[in-house]
Enzyme design. Sequence first.
Site, PDB file in Angstrom:
ATOM      1  N   ASN A  10       0.853  -1.185   0.000  1.00  0.00           N
ATOM      2  CA  ASN A  10       0.000   0.000   0.000  1.00  0.00           C
ATOM      3  C   ASN A  10       0.891   1.238   0.000  1.00  0.00           C
ATOM      4  O   ASN A  10       1.473   1.587   1.022  1.00  0.00           O
ATOM      5  CB  ASN A  10      -0.919  -0.026   1.228  1.00  0.00           C
ATOM      6  N   LYS A  12      -0.022   4.230  -0.272  1.00  0.00           N
ATOM      7  CA  LYS A  12      -0.726   5.364   0.352  1.00  0.00           C
ATOM      8  C   LYS A  12      -0.582   6.623  -0.509  1.00  0.00           C
ATOM      9  O   LYS A  12      -0.551   6.532  -1.737  1.00  0.00           O
ATOM     10  CB  LYS A  12      -0.234   5.553   1.793  1.00  0.00           C
ATOM     11  N   HIS A  96      -9.567   0.576   5.019  1.00  0.00           N
ATOM     12  CA  HIS A  96      -8.297   0.829   5.703  1.00  0.00           C
ATOM     13  C   HIS A  96      -8.536   1.734   6.905  1.00  0.00           C
ATOM     14  O   HIS A  96      -9.358   2.646   6.858  1.00  0.00           O
ATOM     15  CB  HIS A  96      -7.291   1.464   4.735  1.00  0.00           C
ATOM     16  N   GLU A  98      -7.012   4.149   8.150  1.00  0.00           N
ATOM     17  CA  GLU A  98      -6.846   5.590   7.938  1.00  0.00           C
ATOM     18  C   GLU A  98      -8.131   6.205   7.413  1.00  0.00           C
ATOM     19  O   GLU A  98      -8.474   7.341   7.746  1.00  0.00           O
ATOM     20  CB  GLU A  98      -5.664   5.844   6.984  1.00  0.00           C
ATOM     21  N   GLU A 166      -5.081  -5.193  10.601  1.00  0.00           N
ATOM     22  CA  GLU A 166      -4.117  -4.117  10.796  1.00  0.00           C
ATOM     23  C   GLU A 166      -4.373  -3.420  12.126  1.00  0.00           C
ATOM     24  O   GLU A 166      -5.259  -2.560  12.207  1.00  0.00           O
ATOM     25  CB  GLU A 166      -4.239  -3.085   9.669  1.00  0.00           C
ATOM     26  N   GLY A 172       2.493   2.534  10.896  1.00  0.00           N
ATOM     27  CA  GLY A 172       3.349   3.705  10.758  1.00  0.00           C
ATOM     28  C   GLY A 172       4.005   4.176  12.035  1.00  0.00           C
ATOM     29  O   GLY A 172       4.649   5.218  12.068  1.00  0.00           O
ATOM     30  N   SER A 212       3.425  -1.921  10.317  1.00  0.00           N
ATOM     31  CA  SER A 212       4.887  -1.781  10.422  1.00  0.00           C
ATOM     32  C   SER A 212       5.640  -3.063  10.081  1.00  0.00           C
ATOM     33  O   SER A 212       6.656  -3.400  10.701  1.00  0.00           O
ATOM     34  CB  SER A 212       5.275  -1.265  11.818  1.00  0.00           C
TER      35      SER A 212
END
Length: 252
Positions: A10, A12, A96, A98, A166, A172, A212
């Site tokens: 991904n 992003k 996702h 985010e 996730e 991150g 990560s």
Amino acid sequence: MGRKFFVGGNWKCNGTTEEVKKIVSTLNEAEVPSEDVVEVVVSPPFVFLPLVKSLLRSDFNVAAQNCWVRKGGAYTGEISAEMLVNLSIPWVILGHSERRLILSEANEFVADKIAYALSQGLKVIACVGETLEQRESGSTVEVVAAQTKAIAEKVSNWSNVVLAYEPVWAIGTGKVATPAQAQEVHFELRKWLKENVSAEVAEATRIIYGGSVNGANCKVLATQPDVDGFLVGGASLKAEFVDIIKSATESS
């Protein structure tokens, strides 16, 4: 027949035309296990999808990072599933964290997106995961089960779904779920699918880990029995993504 290892990258909201060409060049030159061993999908930003698709090696596929919940129309800034199909983009990432957290995409909305994308012939990487607060309060399994339940209520055929666990606190941040923590949640997700969908779906559905993942930790994570691959963020922009793909050979 075991579940084929799956590695998604991904990208992003990153990249310029030149950077994207460089990443693709690195992937094209890499020596990795065959398609029989690992399925590789990379997900660049929308604006680079045609470029990446045109340059990328034929044994790797391309995914969009999102798509709209229904047929296109007066939805400024959105990309429809039909557009992705028109561009011959086979995969899309949906749900996702985010987007769940920053854009307030609720479980039911994500499930509707997944169901619509599947109805148009796309394959879906469906993301679930808990925040740090939820983990610390002991509600991890409850949270990911609720997210998965919303999907299961709208989806009857799971053959084109990859489930990505996730943990939000590990995305991150450099923090990674330990192999035992990842395995525990993947085991619980598979158990949930068995009890609430079917034993066949539970056995066949790939559950991949994201949070990560890098070249240093991928091998030990790949040995976990219910970890069927990875959804990789930052490391997918670097050469170490090749090492992560190679970790497929560690899979049990």
